[in-house]
Enzyme design. Structure first.
Site, PDB file in Angstrom:
ATOM      1  N   ASP A  62       0.505  -1.275  -0.075  1.00 59.20           N
ATOM      2  CA  ASP A  62      -0.062  -0.277  -0.184  1.00 59.20           C
ATOM      3  C   ASP A  62       1.073   1.321   0.350  1.00 59.20           C
ATOM      4  OD1 ASP A  62      -2.502   1.346   0.261  1.00 59.20           O
ATOM      5  OD2 ASP A  62      -2.027   1.495   2.276  1.00 59.20           O
ATOM      6  N   THR A  95      -3.173   5.657  -4.353  1.00 57.44           N
ATOM      7  CA  THR A  95      -1.931   5.924  -4.099  1.00 57.44           C
ATOM      8  C   THR A  95      -0.928   6.015  -4.645  1.00 57.44           C
ATOM      9  OG1 THR A  95      -1.815   4.834  -1.622  1.00 57.44           O
ATOM     10  CG2 THR A  95      -3.719   6.358  -1.296  1.00 57.44           C
ATOM     11  N   THR A  96      -1.090   5.372  -4.804  1.00 55.76           N
ATOM     12  CA  THR A  96      -0.200   4.580  -5.694  1.00 55.76           C
ATOM     13  C   THR A  96       0.633   5.148  -7.260  1.00 55.76           C
ATOM     14  OG1 THR A  96       0.335   3.093  -4.407  1.00 55.76           O
ATOM     15  CG2 THR A  96       2.077   3.271  -5.984  1.00 55.76           C
ATOM     16  N   ASP A 387      -9.585   0.114   1.041  1.00 56.33           N
ATOM     17  CA  ASP A 387      -9.603   0.259   0.031  1.00 56.33           C
ATOM     18  C   ASP A 387     -10.349  -0.154  -1.177  1.00 56.33           C
ATOM     19  OD1 ASP A 387      -6.568   1.171   0.099  1.00 56.33           O
ATOM     20  OD2 ASP A 387      -5.686  -0.567  -1.333  1.00 56.33           O
TER      21      ASP A 387
END
Ligand code: ADP
Ligand code: MG
Length: 538
Positions: A62, A95-96, A387
């Protein structure tokens, strides 16, 4: 010519980097941050093992968790971490993607800087591109309502692929969708009403949805029943004790009979508490404060189940789940305030016991009980659930989805390049670099899956040129195909948020040409008190 004296306008402990150096430095730091999460992107992304100063281990895929635990120092790099945090709090996923996009925007800006294009031109171009990209995103997104459970489940599966939850994602996606459908009200989801509880037993695949709440408390007395069926539940925020007699008061007792009378009277008052509870038909009590021993004794005698010192948040959840009203004064308690559930039961796993309040009718708070063999596994499954929950609640609010697997990025990139062709002026170059940056997502998805990114990008682009706007790289079969049909879909909001925050931070970093940093004082070493200065000795 007279020698010029240097002029110092800053204190000595300020470190200053100016102009190009400052810019390059910041860009490099941002690129490094993006680089550090790159290998985790997508279904075939790898995990990272992070060990903190105390030796605690986190194994995760994550983006935001990795960046938070890295304890990054560099100021520009910290700004990148902020994007991940915003992304997490606003939409709960992606987020990545957001961080990688920001890193690539800066890397590509560097190319333009090398061509002597002024940063303000680049930032203007990026701003235009970002607005246009969001426009295209809107055009490309597909409406979805919460009746479309199949689509919602696909969103969860897309979010969970590549996480620790991969193997059970069919079941998990059902859990997430049912949980959200159960608690949402008119398209609004309060994720605080979904409690995630972890239990070290069985395997991850045994994870279950509990129609109710699990609280981390056991019953106060072993003499109480372990399980109550058809529970009628009272939630009490006050202590079930006799209030302390004020310290001023004096009681003078002169004979043993008087003492006995006093004690009897106290016991009577305590017993009355239990009588009251029994009279309105409650058979389960959750008390936020303490419960007197005598009350415990009588409750147990009457077969009433009770927990004490239950946290405020658990009491609130119990109220949402069972329909009970929390009361502070016992006199107010009537059968109207009671909540209901099919079962209240103490369940023991190893040394730990927890109270399960299950089988609530139409609960507005619900629990996901994660099972697993180790803390690390359960933690990663929890992140995957978060998520998925974030994605579905975003979609329920926003009602728009897009094709994942790089399809949306390539299509927006293509349209941006077409748009750039209609522009005049140097900003055009920045728009093109913005479009190129978006290609970094599908190219990394392929690279992480061991495919050749150049081959895949070429094919993706040619398929999009032919009008296949949903063509993406499906990492399950390594084919370029219509990924929307295959159910690889994501909330549109994840992408628009990622584009917005990545652009914002890239622009902010590009505008910096002067960094003034106070030097941190070196950690003071223990001085030897009273020792003479020996620096002059040889
Ligand atoms: P993020 O932190 O950005 O959400 P993830 O590691 O969750 O990063 O990866 C998300 C990316 O993986 C998205 O671009 C999504 O479309 C893509 N993805 C998910 N499932 C597949 C799949 N089966 N094939 C290709 N890409 C996928
Ligand atoms: Mg994700």
């Amino acid at each position: 010519m007279a020698d010029k004296q240097p002029i110092y306008i800053l204190p000595e402990n300020i470190e200053r980097t100016i102009g190009k150096d400052a810019q390059r430095n910041n860009i490099l730091a941002a690129k490094l941050v993006a680089e550090s999460v790159k290998t985790t992107l997508g279904p075939k992304g790898m995990d990272k093992m992070l060990v903190d100063a105390l030796g605690d281990i986190t194994i995760t895929n994550d983006g935001v968790t990795i960046l938070e635990k890295m304890e990054i120092e560099h100021p520009a790099a910290k700004m990148m971490v902020e994007i991940a945090k915003t992304q997490e709090s606003e939409v709960g996923d992606g987020t990545t993607t957001a961080v990688m996009l920001a890193g690539k925007l800066l890397e590509n800006a560097e190319k333009l800087l090398d061509m002597k294009i002024h940063p303000t031109v680049i930032t203007k171009g990026y701003h235009i591109a970002s607005e246009k990209a969001k426009e295209f995103l809107k055009e490309l997104s597909v409406d979805v309502t919460y009746e479309r459970e199949d689509l919602l489940r696909n969103i969860v599966k897309t979010a969970m692929t590549g996480k620790g939850a991969e193997s059970s994602k069919e079941k998990f996606s059902e859990i997430v969708v049912s949980a959200i459908k159960q608690i949402h009200e008119n398209g609004l989801v309060n994720l605080n009403n979904i409690k995630i509880v972890k239990n070290k037993s069985f395997g991850v695949e045994d994870t279950e949805l509990i129609n109710g709440v699990i609280i981390d408390k056991e019953r106060v007395s072993m003499d109480m029943p372990v399980c109550i069926e058809n529970a009628r539940i009272a939630l009490i925020s006050e202590a079930l004790e006799i209030k302390n007699i004020s310290s001023e008061a004096k009681i003078s007792i002169s004979s043993p009979t008087q003492l006995q009378e006093f004690l009897n009277r106290e016991e009577l008052l305590l017993k009355q508490i239990v009588d009251k509870i029994e009279s309105i038909g409650a058979n389960v009590i959750f008390c936020q404060k303490g419960i007197d021993d005598v009350v415990q004794y009588y409750l147990a005698k009457k077969g009433i189940y009770a927990c004490r010192r239950v946290s405020k948040s658990d009491i609130d959840m119990l109220a949402y789940a069972t329909g009970a009203k929390t009361i502070s004064n016992l006199n107010e308690l009537s059968s109207n305030e009671l909540g209901r559930s099919k079962i209240v039961e103490e369940i023991r796993h190893g040394d730990e016991a927890m109270t399960y309040v299950k089988g609530c009718e139409n609960p507005k708070a619900i629990t996901i009980l994660i099972h697993g063999g180790s803390e690390h596994v359960m933690d990663e499954v929890e992140r995957a659930f978060k998520d998925g929950l974030g994605d579905v609640s975003t979609v329920i609010r926003d009602r728009k989805v897009v094709a994942g697997a790089g399809a949306i990025e390539i299509e927006i990139s293509k349209r941006l390049k077409e748009f750039a062709n209609t522009m005049s002026g140097r900003e055009q170059l920045a728009v093109i670099e913005f479009a190129n940056s978006l290609e970094f997502i599908p190219s990394t998805l392929s690279e992480n899956a061991g495919l050749d990114p150049i081959d895949i990008l070429t094919e993706l682009k040619s398929r999009h040129d032919k009008g296949e706007k949903y063509a993406g790289i499906n990492i399950f079969n390594n084919r370029v195909e219509n990924v929307f049909e295959k159910g690889i879909i994501e909330p549109a909001k994840i992408k628009s948020q990622a584009i917005s925050s990545a652009t914002e931070v890239a622009i902010m970093i590009l505008r910096i040409d002067d960094v003034l940093a106070s030097k941190t004082q070196p950690k003071s070493s223990p001085r030897m008190g009273g020792m003479p200065d020996m620096s002059g000795m040889d």
